[in-house]
Design a protein around this motif. Structure first.
Motif, PDB file in Angstrom:
ATOM      1  N   MET A 199     -55.294 -54.411 -64.583  1.00  0.00           N
ATOM      2  CA  MET A 199     -54.855 -53.861 -63.308  1.00  0.00           C
ATOM      3  C   MET A 199     -55.704 -54.451 -62.181  1.00  0.00           C
ATOM      4  N   PRO A 200     -55.088 -55.230 -61.290  1.00  0.00           N
ATOM      5  CA  PRO A 200     -55.859 -55.812 -60.183  1.00  0.00           C
ATOM      6  C   PRO A 200     -56.117 -54.774 -59.094  1.00  0.00           C
ATOM      7  N   THR A 201     -57.115 -55.024 -58.279  1.00  0.00           N
ATOM      8  CA  THR A 201     -57.290 -54.198 -57.089  1.00  0.00           C
ATOM      9  C   THR A 201     -56.159 -54.557 -56.130  1.00  0.00           C
ATOM     10  N   TYR A 202     -55.887 -53.696 -55.174  1.00  0.00           N
ATOM     11  CA  TYR A 202     -54.825 -54.000 -54.215  1.00  0.00           C
ATOM     12  C   TYR A 202     -55.149 -55.276 -53.446  1.00  0.00           C
ATOM     13  N   ASP A 214     -56.901 -57.881 -54.413  1.00  0.00           N
ATOM     14  CA  ASP A 214     -56.657 -59.048 -55.269  1.00  0.00           C
ATOM     15  C   ASP A 214     -55.159 -59.327 -55.369  1.00  0.00           C
ATOM     16  N   TYR A 215     -54.374 -58.276 -55.552  1.00  0.00           N
ATOM     17  CA  TYR A 215     -52.924 -58.423 -55.667  1.00  0.00           C
ATOM     18  C   TYR A 215     -52.321 -59.003 -54.389  1.00  0.00           C
ATOM     19  N   TYR A 265     -54.490 -64.944 -56.821  1.00  0.00           N
ATOM     20  CA  TYR A 265     -54.562 -64.713 -58.257  1.00  0.00           C
ATOM     21  C   TYR A 265     -53.180 -64.632 -58.878  1.00  0.00           C
ATOM     22  N   TYR A 266     -53.069 -65.130 -60.107  1.00  0.00           N
ATOM     23  CA  TYR A 266     -51.858 -64.966 -60.901  1.00  0.00           C
ATOM     24  C   TYR A 266     -52.096 -63.737 -61.768  1.00  0.00           C
ATOM     25  N   ILE A 267     -51.315 -62.690 -61.562  1.00  0.00           N
ATOM     26  CA  ILE A 267     -51.484 -61.443 -62.292  1.00  0.00           C
ATOM     27  C   ILE A 267     -50.715 -61.560 -63.607  1.00  0.00           C
TER      28      ILE A 267
END
Length: 65
Positions: A24-27, A29-30, A35-37
């Motif tokens: 789960m990324p931080t908002y 990071d998203y 970043y590729y999630i």
């Protein structure tokens, strides 16, 4: 989860590569687009690459700068 902030470029096209992160990324990071999630589930056929090129649409293995 906050990802490392490394910069690298795709060796094929030179575009900025996105670091692959799992979980789960931080908002921030998203929303950053850096970043590729990759999600939370890792299968036997999941990519082990740490980088993704959005221009080439493929996972890549590169050395960080």
């Amino acid at each position: 989860m906050s990802a490392n902030n490394k910069n690298t470029a795709c060796m094929t096209c030179g575009a900025d590569a996105q670091q692959v992160i799992h979980g789960m990324p931080t908002y921030d990071d998203y929303a950053s687009g850096k970043y590729y999630i990759a999600g939370c589930v890792l299968d036997d056929d999941s990519s082990e690459a740490e980088w993704y090129c959005p221009e080439c649409d493929m996972f890549i293995d590169v050395e960080t700068n």
